[in-house]
Scaffold this motif. Structure first.
Motif, PDB file in Angstrom:
ATOM      1  N   SER A 139       3.736 -14.380 -13.216  1.00 29.96           N
ATOM      2  CA  SER A 139       2.443 -14.253 -13.880  1.00 29.96           C
ATOM      3  C   SER A 139       1.286 -14.221 -12.889  1.00 29.96           C
ATOM      4  O   SER A 139       0.229 -13.671 -13.191  1.00 29.96           O
ATOM      5  N   MET A 140       1.474 -14.781 -11.707  1.00 27.64           N
ATOM      6  CA  MET A 140       0.435 -14.743 -10.684  1.00 27.64           C
ATOM      7  C   MET A 140       0.558 -13.496  -9.809  1.00 27.64           C
ATOM      8  O   MET A 140      -0.430 -12.962  -9.324  1.00 27.64           O
ATOM      9  N   LEU A 141       1.778 -13.028  -9.603  1.00 25.92           N
ATOM     10  CA  LEU A 141       2.008 -11.907  -8.689  1.00 25.92           C
ATOM     11  C   LEU A 141       1.845 -10.549  -9.354  1.00 25.92           C
ATOM     12  O   LEU A 141       1.481  -9.586  -8.688  1.00 25.92           O
ATOM     13  N   ALA A 176       0.128  -4.797  -9.730  1.00 22.79           N
ATOM     14  CA  ALA A 176      -0.502  -3.743 -10.517  1.00 22.79           C
ATOM     15  C   ALA A 176      -1.684  -3.107  -9.783  1.00 22.79           C
ATOM     16  O   ALA A 176      -2.024  -1.955 -10.033  1.00 22.79           O
ATOM     17  N   LEU A 177      -2.304  -3.845  -8.872  1.00 27.80           N
ATOM     18  CA  LEU A 177      -3.423  -3.299  -8.103  1.00 27.80           C
ATOM     19  C   LEU A 177      -2.985  -2.222  -7.111  1.00 27.80           C
ATOM     20  O   LEU A 177      -3.826  -1.547  -6.527  1.00 27.80           O
ATOM     21  N   THR A 178      -1.689  -2.050  -6.938  1.00 23.48           N
ATOM     22  CA  THR A 178      -1.183  -1.011  -6.044  1.00 23.48           C
ATOM     23  C   THR A 178      -1.721   0.350  -6.430  1.00 23.48           C
ATOM     24  O   THR A 178      -2.091   1.160  -5.574  1.00 23.48           O
ATOM     25  N   TYR A 179      -1.789   0.629  -7.720  1.00 25.16           N
ATOM     26  CA  TYR A 179      -2.291   1.918  -8.193  1.00 25.16           C
ATOM     27  C   TYR A 179      -3.750   2.122  -7.798  1.00 25.16           C
ATOM     28  O   TYR A 179      -4.159   3.224  -7.439  1.00 25.16           O
ATOM     29  N   VAL A 180      -4.528   1.057  -7.848  1.00 27.37           N
ATOM     30  CA  VAL A 180      -5.932   1.145  -7.463  1.00 27.37           C
ATOM     31  C   VAL A 180      -6.048   1.388  -5.961  1.00 27.37           C
ATOM     32  O   VAL A 180      -6.820   2.248  -5.512  1.00 27.37           O
ATOM     33  N   TRP A 181      -5.260   0.650  -5.170  1.00 27.41           N
ATOM     34  CA  TRP A 181      -5.303   0.811  -3.716  1.00 27.41           C
ATOM     35  C   TRP A 181      -4.881   2.208  -3.287  1.00 27.41           C
ATOM     36  O   TRP A 181      -5.484   2.794  -2.384  1.00 27.41           O
ATOM     37  N   VAL A 182      -3.843   2.733  -3.910  1.00 29.78           N
ATOM     38  CA  VAL A 182      -3.387   4.081  -3.553  1.00 29.78           C
ATOM     39  C   VAL A 182      -4.480   5.105  -3.842  1.00 29.78           C
ATOM     40  O   VAL A 182      -4.750   5.989  -3.039  1.00 29.78           O
ATOM     41  N   THR A 183      -5.135   4.979  -4.995  1.00 30.18           N
ATOM     42  CA  THR A 183      -6.214   5.907  -5.336  1.00 30.18           C
ATOM     43  C   THR A 183      -7.359   5.818  -4.333  1.00 30.18           C
ATOM     44  O   THR A 183      -7.864   6.839  -3.863  1.00 30.18           O
ATOM     45  N   LEU A 184      -7.765   4.605  -4.005  1.00 26.45           N
ATOM     46  CA  LEU A 184      -8.878   4.432  -3.056  1.00 26.45           C
ATOM     47  C   LEU A 184      -8.521   4.912  -1.650  1.00 26.45           C
ATOM     48  O   LEU A 184      -9.341   5.553  -0.977  1.00 26.45           O
ATOM     49  N   LEU A 185      -7.310   4.622  -1.195  1.00 28.35           N
ATOM     50  CA  LEU A 185      -6.909   5.051   0.141  1.00 28.35           C
ATOM     51  C   LEU A 185      -6.742   6.564   0.217  1.00 28.35           C
ATOM     52  O   LEU A 185      -7.077   7.177   1.242  1.00 28.35           O
TER      53      LEU A 185
END
Length: 77
Positions: free
Chosen positions: A41-43, A48-57
């Protein structure tokens, strides 16, 4: 447009492809280590933020512009 020809040596010596595989392997190893001792529940929000990081990078490093079809929640029909 040139026709794509499969060349095994070119694939095996492609730096960016090998770097991507290495980073993917590192990510998998770190995820396994984190899931071993951490609470899901913490991880999961971090995962899920991986998708955001990939888009930004991709926008920052590769100059790709995000489009609605790439960033929408549902897959294109």
């Amino acid at each position: 447009m040139t026709h794509f020809q499969l060349n095994a040596w070119a694939i095996l010596t492609n730096f960016w492809l090998l770097a991507g595989y290495a980073l993917y392997g590192l990510n998998t190893l770190l995820l396994v280590l984190a899931l071993r001792d951490g609470e899901l529940s913490m991880l999961y929000p971090v995962i899920a933020l991986t998708y955001v990081w990939v888009t930004l990078l991709c926008y920052t490093l590769l100059g790709e512009r995000p489009t609605r079809s790439r960033t929408s929640e549902s897959p294109p029909l």
